[in-house]
Design a protein around this motif. Structure first.
Motif, short mmCIF file in Angstrom:
data_model
loop_
_atom_site.label_atom_id
_atom_site.label_comp_id
_atom_site.label_asym_id
_atom_site.label_seq_id
_atom_site.Cartn_x
_atom_site.Cartn_y
_atom_site.Cartn_z
N ARG A 83 5.75 -54.28 19.07
CA ARG A 83 6.65 -55.28 19.36
C ARG A 83 6.93 -55.40 20.73
O ARG A 83 7.21 -56.66 21.16
CB ARG A 83 8.04 -54.96 18.57
CG ARG A 83 7.71 -55.12 17.06
CD ARG A 83 8.96 -54.94 16.25
NE ARG A 83 8.94 -55.00 14.98
CZ ARG A 83 8.88 -53.74 14.15
NH1 ARG A 83 9.13 -52.64 14.58
NH2 ARG A 83 8.49 -53.89 12.75
N CYS A 84 7.26 -54.26 21.45
CA CYS A 84 7.55 -54.35 22.89
C CYS A 84 6.29 -54.78 23.65
O CYS A 84 6.57 -55.57 24.47
CB CYS A 84 7.89 -52.98 23.64
SG CYS A 84 9.57 -52.18 22.58
N THR B 148 12.58 -51.41 16.13
CA THR B 148 12.35 -52.30 14.71
C THR B 148 12.68 -53.43 14.50
O THR B 148 12.52 -54.06 13.46
CB THR B 148 12.79 -51.19 13.40
OG1 THR B 148 14.01 -51.16 13.50
CG2 THR B 148 12.22 -49.65 13.75
N ARG B 149 13.47 -54.01 15.39
CA ARG B 149 13.92 -55.45 15.09
C ARG B 149 13.40 -56.41 16.21
O ARG B 149 13.61 -56.06 17.45
CB ARG B 149 15.71 -55.43 15.39
CG ARG B 149 16.48 -54.52 14.23
CD ARG B 149 16.40 -55.47 12.75
NE ARG B 149 17.00 -56.86 13.34
CZ ARG B 149 18.27 -56.97 13.33
NH1 ARG B 149 18.97 -56.34 12.96
NH2 ARG B 149 18.74 -58.34 13.39
N GLU B 150 12.56 -57.13 15.72
CA GLU B 150 11.70 -58.07 16.73
C GLU B 150 12.71 -58.71 17.57
O GLU B 150 12.74 -59.21 18.70
CB GLU B 150 10.71 -58.67 16.24
CG GLU B 150 9.80 -59.53 16.94
CD GLU B 150 8.56 -59.94 16.00
OE1 GLU B 150 7.57 -60.63 16.60
OE2 GLU B 150 8.40 -59.60 15.12
N ASP B 151 13.81 -59.36 17.00
CA ASP B 151 14.56 -60.24 17.83
C ASP B 151 15.55 -59.43 18.71
O ASP B 151 15.53 -60.09 19.88
CB ASP B 151 15.51 -60.94 16.48
CG ASP B 151 16.49 -59.75 15.78
OD1 ASP B 151 15.87 -58.71 15.56
OD2 ASP B 151 17.42 -60.15 15.35
N LYS C 114 3.96 -56.96 22.90
CA LYS C 114 3.89 -58.37 22.47
C LYS C 114 5.12 -59.09 23.30
O LYS C 114 4.72 -60.21 23.47
CB LYS C 114 3.62 -58.67 21.02
CG LYS C 114 2.50 -58.24 20.34
CD LYS C 114 2.40 -58.50 19.00
CE LYS C 114 2.59 -59.92 18.39
NZ LYS C 114 1.38 -60.81 19.05
N ALA C 115 5.85 -58.43 23.29
CA ALA C 115 7.10 -59.10 24.08
C ALA C 115 7.10 -59.53 25.43
O ALA C 115 7.23 -60.30 26.06
CB ALA C 115 8.54 -58.43 23.66
N LYS D 263 12.78 -59.12 21.43
CA LYS D 263 12.73 -60.27 22.41
C LYS D 263 13.87 -60.58 23.28
O LYS D 263 13.67 -60.76 24.52
CB LYS D 263 12.26 -61.28 21.37
CG LYS D 263 10.89 -61.27 20.86
CD LYS D 263 10.80 -62.46 19.83
CE LYS D 263 9.21 -62.46 19.38
NZ LYS D 263 8.94 -63.69 18.63
#
Length: 257
Positions: free
Chosen positions: A115-116, A60-63, A118-119, A66
């Protein structure tokens, strides 16, 4: 061939995520296990003899996502396969479940997958090679009572995966989905604390080892979709052809929660 493939796995500290990592390691792949709990990851790591890595992150944490992906690429040179396995469910009527729980489940199950993906995508697109495997669910194709929040997240995962697959045609990247029915894992410690649903669907419950083997096979063959078990796969096809009729005919059989 999976030998030497770097496989980044979320939700890998237990259940099918961990079993898949172990089986991949046995085939000579390099699994990188990711999960929130450093303690559980350390325990999981101890059960893998081959070369592997661990990354503590919250999907849940994009930072954090990445950072972990960048670290894996820096340490291993690439990510060949992303296995989006992190997720959870709770089975309650829509009228009883708080809106905040709907939001959190969507944030973990769906947005965590986004998120994963896109990373890793810029890296895979640059290499023109890779596979993204998203673990959805039979619930993503057939909705049942008391699973409105969970079902919605898995419908979202399937929709995202199917559209992304079309976007990535011709790029060398395969997008695969896994749609399992109930699996005998710790998932139900949260989803069904009373044990009632598990008791009702014991006849359909799959062993996690069976599902993990099928997932490893999907990575090896780069198959685009896997529906489990086979009897449920047939039911899903029928439901998609005649959704309203199937709802009426299977209501009592399907609603075991």
């Amino acid at each position: 061939m999976l030998k030497d493939k770097v496989v980044f796995i979320t939700g890998a500290s237990s259940g099918i995520g961990l079993l898949t990592a172990q089986m991949l390691s046995e085939k000579g792949a390099v699994p990188v296990l990711a999960a929130r709990s450093g303690r559980k990851l350390a325990e999981a790591s101890a059960g893998i003899a081959g070369k592997h890595g661990v990354k503590t992150l919250d999907v849940t944490r994009e930072d954090e996502v990445k950072r972990a992906v960048e670290e894996v690429i820096r340490e291993y040179g690439r990510i060949d396969i992303l296995l989006n396995n992190a997720g959870y469910g709770k089975f309650e009527p829509a009228t009883d479940m708080p809106s905040a729980e709907f939001e959190r489940m969507m944030d973990v199950n769906y947005m965590g997958t986004v998120r994963c993906a896109k990373a890793v995508l810029p890296h895979m697109l640059e290499r023109r090679s890779g596979q993204i495997v998203n673990v959805a669910s039979m619930a993503g194709k057939i909705g049942t009572a008391k699973s409105t929040a969970y079902t919605a997240t898995k419908h979202a995962v399937l929709g995202f995966s199917n559209a992304l697959r079309q976007e990535l045609r011709g790029t060398g990247i395969t997008v695969s989905t896994v749609n399992p029915g109930p699996i005998d894992t710790p998932f139900f410690d949260i989803a069904d604390p009373s044990g009632g649903y598990v008791s009702n669907v014991k006849w359909l419950m799959m062993k996690p080892e069976h599902v993990a083997r099928k997932m490893v096979r999907l990575m090896d063959t780069r198959k685009e979709e896997l529906n489990l078990p086979l009897k449920a796969a047939a039911a899903m096809r029928l439901y998609q052809l005649f959704p309203r009729l199937s709802d009426r005919l299977t209501y009592r059989m399907m609603n075991k929660k």
